[in-house]
Enzyme design. Structure first.
Site, PDB file in Angstrom:
ATOM      1  N   SER A   7      -1.353 -15.063  -4.550  1.00 30.39           N
ATOM      2  CA  SER A   7      -1.249 -13.600  -5.362  1.00 30.39           C
ATOM      3  C   SER A   7      -0.943 -13.941  -6.776  1.00 30.39           C
ATOM      4  O   SER A   7      -0.232 -14.888  -7.070  1.00 30.39           O
ATOM      5  CB  SER A   7       0.054 -12.990  -4.664  1.00 30.39           C
ATOM      6  N   SER A  58      -0.147 -11.297  -8.717  1.00 27.51           N
ATOM      7  CA  SER A  58       0.859 -10.560  -9.070  1.00 27.51           C
ATOM      8  C   SER A  58       2.269 -10.866  -9.805  1.00 27.51           C
ATOM      9  O   SER A  58       2.606 -10.443 -10.908  1.00 27.51           O
ATOM     10  CB  SER A  58       1.391  -9.318  -7.995  1.00 27.51           C
ATOM     11  N   THR A  87       1.031  -7.208   0.447  1.00 29.31           N
ATOM     12  CA  THR A  87      -0.435  -7.679   0.361  1.00 29.31           C
ATOM     13  C   THR A  87      -0.715  -8.057   1.895  1.00 29.31           C
ATOM     14  O   THR A  87      -0.044  -7.871   2.729  1.00 29.31           O
ATOM     15  CB  THR A  87      -0.916  -8.923  -0.653  1.00 29.31           C
ATOM     16  N   LYS A 129      -0.033  -4.327   4.836  1.00 33.71           N
ATOM     17  CA  LYS A 129      -0.127  -2.939   4.132  1.00 33.71           C
ATOM     18  C   LYS A 129      -0.144  -1.949   4.990  1.00 33.71           C
ATOM     19  O   LYS A 129       0.478  -0.800   4.730  1.00 33.71           O
ATOM     20  CB  LYS A 129      -1.606  -2.939   3.194  1.00 33.71           C
ATOM     21  N   ASN A 169       1.016  -0.028  -0.766  1.00 37.53           N
ATOM     22  CA  ASN A 169       0.994  -1.451  -1.514  1.00 37.53           C
ATOM     23  C   ASN A 169       2.195  -1.621  -2.359  1.00 37.53           C
ATOM     24  O   ASN A 169       2.536  -2.718  -2.847  1.00 37.53           O
ATOM     25  CB  ASN A 169      -0.038  -1.634  -2.348  1.00 37.53           C
ATOM     26  N   ASP A 196      -3.470   1.576  -5.241  1.00 39.39           N
ATOM     27  CA  ASP A 196      -4.764   0.892  -5.365  1.00 39.39           C
ATOM     28  C   ASP A 196      -6.078   1.944  -6.034  1.00 39.39           C
ATOM     29  O   ASP A 196      -6.712   1.705  -6.809  1.00 39.39           O
ATOM     30  CB  ASP A 196      -5.182   0.460  -4.046  1.00 39.39           C
ATOM     31  N   GLY A 228     -19.503  -0.833   2.035  1.00 35.24           N
ATOM     32  CA  GLY A 228     -18.392  -1.331   2.995  1.00 35.24           C
ATOM     33  C   GLY A 228     -17.338  -0.501   3.413  1.00 35.24           C
ATOM     34  O   GLY A 228     -17.064   0.716   2.493  1.00 35.24           O
ATOM     35  N   GLY A 263     -14.080  -1.123   4.727  1.00 32.69           N
ATOM     36  CA  GLY A 263     -12.754  -1.906   5.061  1.00 32.69           C
ATOM     37  C   GLY A 263     -11.678  -1.124   4.093  1.00 32.69           C
ATOM     38  O   GLY A 263     -11.597  -0.040   3.891  1.00 32.69           O
ATOM     39  N   GLY A 264     -10.760  -2.035   4.199  1.00 36.16           N
ATOM     40  CA  GLY A 264      -9.468  -1.425   3.606  1.00 36.16           C
ATOM     41  C   GLY A 264      -9.401  -0.940   2.170  1.00 36.16           C
ATOM     42  O   GLY A 264      -8.950   0.125   1.651  1.00 36.16           O
ATOM     43  N   LEU A 306     -15.370  -4.736  -6.843  1.00 35.21           N
ATOM     44  CA  LEU A 306     -14.142  -4.621  -6.663  1.00 35.21           C
ATOM     45  C   LEU A 306     -13.586  -6.246  -6.907  1.00 35.21           C
ATOM     46  O   LEU A 306     -12.444  -6.795  -7.145  1.00 35.21           O
ATOM     47  CB  LEU A 306     -13.490  -4.199  -5.295  1.00 35.21           C
TER      48      LEU A 306
HETATM   49  P1  NAP Z   1     -11.975  -5.573   4.521  1.00 31.18           P
HETATM   50  O1  NAP Z   1     -10.933  -4.534   4.988  1.00 31.18           O
HETATM   51  O2  NAP Z   1     -12.128  -7.160   5.503  1.00 31.18           O
HETATM   52  O3  NAP Z   1     -13.465  -4.796   4.347  1.00 31.18           O
HETATM   53  C1  NAP Z   1     -14.471  -5.452   4.116  1.00 31.18           C
HETATM   54  C2  NAP Z   1     -15.791  -4.695   4.237  1.00 31.18           C
HETATM   55  O4  NAP Z   1     -17.146  -5.457   3.760  1.00 31.18           O
HETATM   56  C3  NAP Z   1     -15.910  -4.270   5.765  1.00 31.18           C
HETATM   57  O5  NAP Z   1     -16.386  -2.880   5.818  1.00 31.18           O
HETATM   58  C4  NAP Z   1     -17.091  -5.062   6.288  1.00 31.18           C
HETATM   59  O6  NAP Z   1     -17.671  -4.631   7.084  1.00 31.18           O
HETATM   60  C5  NAP Z   1     -17.846  -5.282   5.080  1.00 31.18           C
HETATM   61  N1  NAP Z   1     -18.456  -6.474   5.099  1.00 31.18           N
HETATM   62  C6  NAP Z   1     -18.175  -7.817   5.013  1.00 31.18           C
HETATM   63  N2  NAP Z   1     -19.037  -8.827   4.881  1.00 31.18           N
HETATM   64  C7  NAP Z   1     -20.348  -8.176   4.822  1.00 31.18           C
HETATM   65  C8  NAP Z   1     -21.487  -8.494   4.718  1.00 31.18           C
HETATM   66  N3  NAP Z   1     -21.971  -9.651   4.713  1.00 31.18           N
HETATM   67  N4  NAP Z   1     -22.455  -7.621   4.650  1.00 31.18           N
HETATM   68  C9  NAP Z   1     -22.230  -6.122   4.611  1.00 31.18           C
HETATM   69  N5  NAP Z   1     -20.885  -5.518   4.695  1.00 31.18           N
HETATM   70  C10 NAP Z   1     -19.940  -6.520   5.038  1.00 31.18           C
HETATM   71  O7  NAP Z   1     -11.635  -6.016   3.023  1.00 31.18           O
HETATM   72  P2  NAP Z   1     -11.071  -5.231   2.008  1.00 31.18           P
HETATM   73  O8  NAP Z   1      -9.642  -5.391   1.891  1.00 31.18           O
HETATM   74  O9  NAP Z   1     -11.649  -3.894   1.827  1.00 31.18           O
HETATM   75  O10 NAP Z   1     -11.620  -6.006   0.591  1.00 31.18           O
HETATM   76  C11 NAP Z   1     -12.844  -5.823   0.234  1.00 31.18           C
HETATM   77  C12 NAP Z   1     -13.148  -6.508  -1.191  1.00 31.18           C
HETATM   78  O11 NAP Z   1     -12.552  -5.897  -2.367  1.00 31.18           O
HETATM   79  C13 NAP Z   1     -12.874  -8.061  -1.202  1.00 31.18           C
HETATM   80  O12 NAP Z   1     -13.546  -8.789  -2.009  1.00 31.18           O
HETATM   81  C14 NAP Z   1     -11.335  -8.151  -1.908  1.00 31.18           C
HETATM   82  O13 NAP Z   1     -11.055  -9.316  -2.687  1.00 31.18           O
HETATM   83  C15 NAP Z   1     -11.559  -6.744  -2.761  1.00 31.18           C
HETATM   84  N6  NAP Z   1     -10.442  -6.066  -3.355  1.00 31.18           N
HETATM   85  C16 NAP Z   1     -10.266  -6.032  -4.669  1.00 31.18           C
HETATM   86  C17 NAP Z   1      -9.089  -5.388  -5.266  1.00 31.18           C
HETATM   87  C18 NAP Z   1      -8.868  -5.311  -6.608  1.00 31.18           C
HETATM   88  O14 NAP Z   1      -7.657  -5.049  -7.015  1.00 31.18           O
HETATM   89  N7  NAP Z   1      -9.731  -5.665  -7.401  1.00 31.18           N
HETATM   90  C19 NAP Z   1      -8.146  -4.701  -4.122  1.00 31.18           C
HETATM   91  C20 NAP Z   1      -8.464  -4.796  -2.986  1.00 31.18           C
HETATM   92  C21 NAP Z   1      -9.612  -5.449  -2.433  1.00 31.18           C
HETATM   93  P3  NAP Z   1     -17.317  -4.779   8.708  1.00 31.18           P
HETATM   94  O15 NAP Z   1     -16.238  -3.813   8.971  1.00 31.18           O
HETATM   95  O16 NAP Z   1     -18.499  -4.298   9.316  1.00 31.18           O
HETATM   96  O17 NAP Z   1     -17.142  -6.301   9.135  1.00 31.18           O
END
Ligand code: NAP
Length: 288
Positions: free
Chosen positions: A20, A22, A67, A71, A92, A107, A131, A133-134, A229
């Site tokens: 982290s 943070s 984190t 969460k 968060n 966020d 995407g 996801g979270g 992101l």
């Molecule tokens: P997550 O919950 O695992 O979600 C990832 C998403 O991406 C899911 O919908 C997944 O699809 C999709 N995905 C993964 N691999 C893929 C691929 N090869 N092709 C197409 N889709 C794909 O992750 P998250 O927490 O949302 O985080 C996502 C990204 O955001 C990470 O890189 C993280 O570091 C970044 N992030 C940045 C911040 C910031 O403050 N800048 C904050 C949070 C997150 P499936 O569900 O089908 O597997």
């Protein structure tokens, strides 16, 4: 400021939490403000979450960030959860009140901070989020907060997309969300002014990957924003390609800084130096 018996405690919990950034950001801001606080990382395993919250209450911890992977799991343990955190389905930031621990999600505020600097009529923009996801959930909430009335979420699994859409039912965000499979993306890109990568594709070490290829990015209209992101590397391949196609590129570092600044402001109840937090984060990323 030396740590004494009067020093107030803040922190971040996760499993793992060693990575982290943070603590670096928050402690830099605390030092800059000359406050008697310290922000510590606490590795907490899921089965110990409730016990950790009791322990934090016992030692009068002022507040903490959460984190991965806690969460969502922390929500039932809180006395109150803000509407935005309920809609996103993740907390968060937590602080102590007379009722117990209260939580919210900063966020979405972090995500929109750099977009607020761009002069756009957001009510006329239909963002595309890659995407589901979270992080995509905070992006959806942020886009609604900006004023977007329609948001397109692109995913690779129809069942997950349907579940994603359904999960917003009974929230003020429900009407805005449209879901699409990746093969629909080429026909949508030419109509968007904001394309957000919320997948991990392109993250270190797979830095040569982009979730979208150049032929599709070429279709972005003039003045469009490509927002990734991901903050390591910066820029990602996605942002490099989008920039080559004339888009304005935003990486994930400012989201990270601003979600932290919003949390610190909540705990301290005073303005906080985002500039100092940004500097500390960028220096820390350079050392990695
Ligand atoms: P997550 O919950 O695992 O979600 C990832 C998403 O991406 C899911 O919908 C997944 O699809 C999709 N995905 C993964 N691999 C893929 C691929 N090869 N092709 C197409 N889709 C794909 O992750 P998250 O927490 O949302 O985080 C996502 C990204 O955001 C990470 O890189 C993280 O570091 C970044 N992030 C940045 C911040 C910031 O403050 N800048 C904050 C949070 C997150 P499936 O569900 O089908 O597997």
């Amino acid at each position: 400021m030396p740590i004494t018996g009067k020093t107030k405690l803040l922190g971040v919990i996760g499993d793992p939490v060693e990575h982290s950034l943070s603590p670096v950001m928050h402690n830099a801001a605390i030092a800059h403000l000359g406050l008697d606080y310290v922000y510590l990382p606490f590795p907490i395993q899921g089965e110990n979450l409730a016990q950790a919250l009791d322990g934090f209450a016992a030692i009068a911890l002022v507040g903490f960030n959460i984190t991965i992977p806690h969460k969502r799991a922390i929500i039932p343990l809180l006395a109150e959860v803000s509407p935005v955190a309920q809609a996103i389905g993740a907390v968060n930031t937590v602080w102590r009140t007379e009722k117990g621990w209260e939580g919210t999600n900063t966020d979405a505020i972090g995500f929109i901070a750099p977009l607020r600097e761009c002069d756009r009529d957001w009510s006329k923009i239909t963002p595309i989020i890659l995407g589901n996801g979270g992080a995509a959930r905070a992006v959806v909430a942020g886009c609604v907060e900006l004023g977007c009335s329609e948001i397109r979420v692109v995913g690779r699994d129809r069942a997950k997309l349907d579940k994603f859409k359904l999960s917003w039912q009974n929230t003020p965000f429900a009407g805005a969300i449209r879901v699409h499979l990746w093969d629909e993306l080429p026909s949508l890109v030419s109509e968007t002014q904001l394309l957000v990568n919320s997948t991990p594709v392109g993250m270190s070490p797979h830095i040569d990957r982009s979730p979208v290829d150049e032929n599709i990015l070429k279709q972005l209209p003039t003045g469009a924003i490509a927002y990734d992101l991901i903050y390591t590397p910066s820029p990602t391949r996605f942002l490099q390609l989008a920039k080559n196609c004339g888009a304005l590129a935003i990486d994930g570092s400012e989201m990270l800084v601003q979600q932290g600044a919003a949390a610190l402001q909540l705990w301290l109840q005073q303005p906080v130096p985002a500039k100092v937090m940004r500097q500390a984060l960028l220096e820390s990323l350079q050392r990695k």
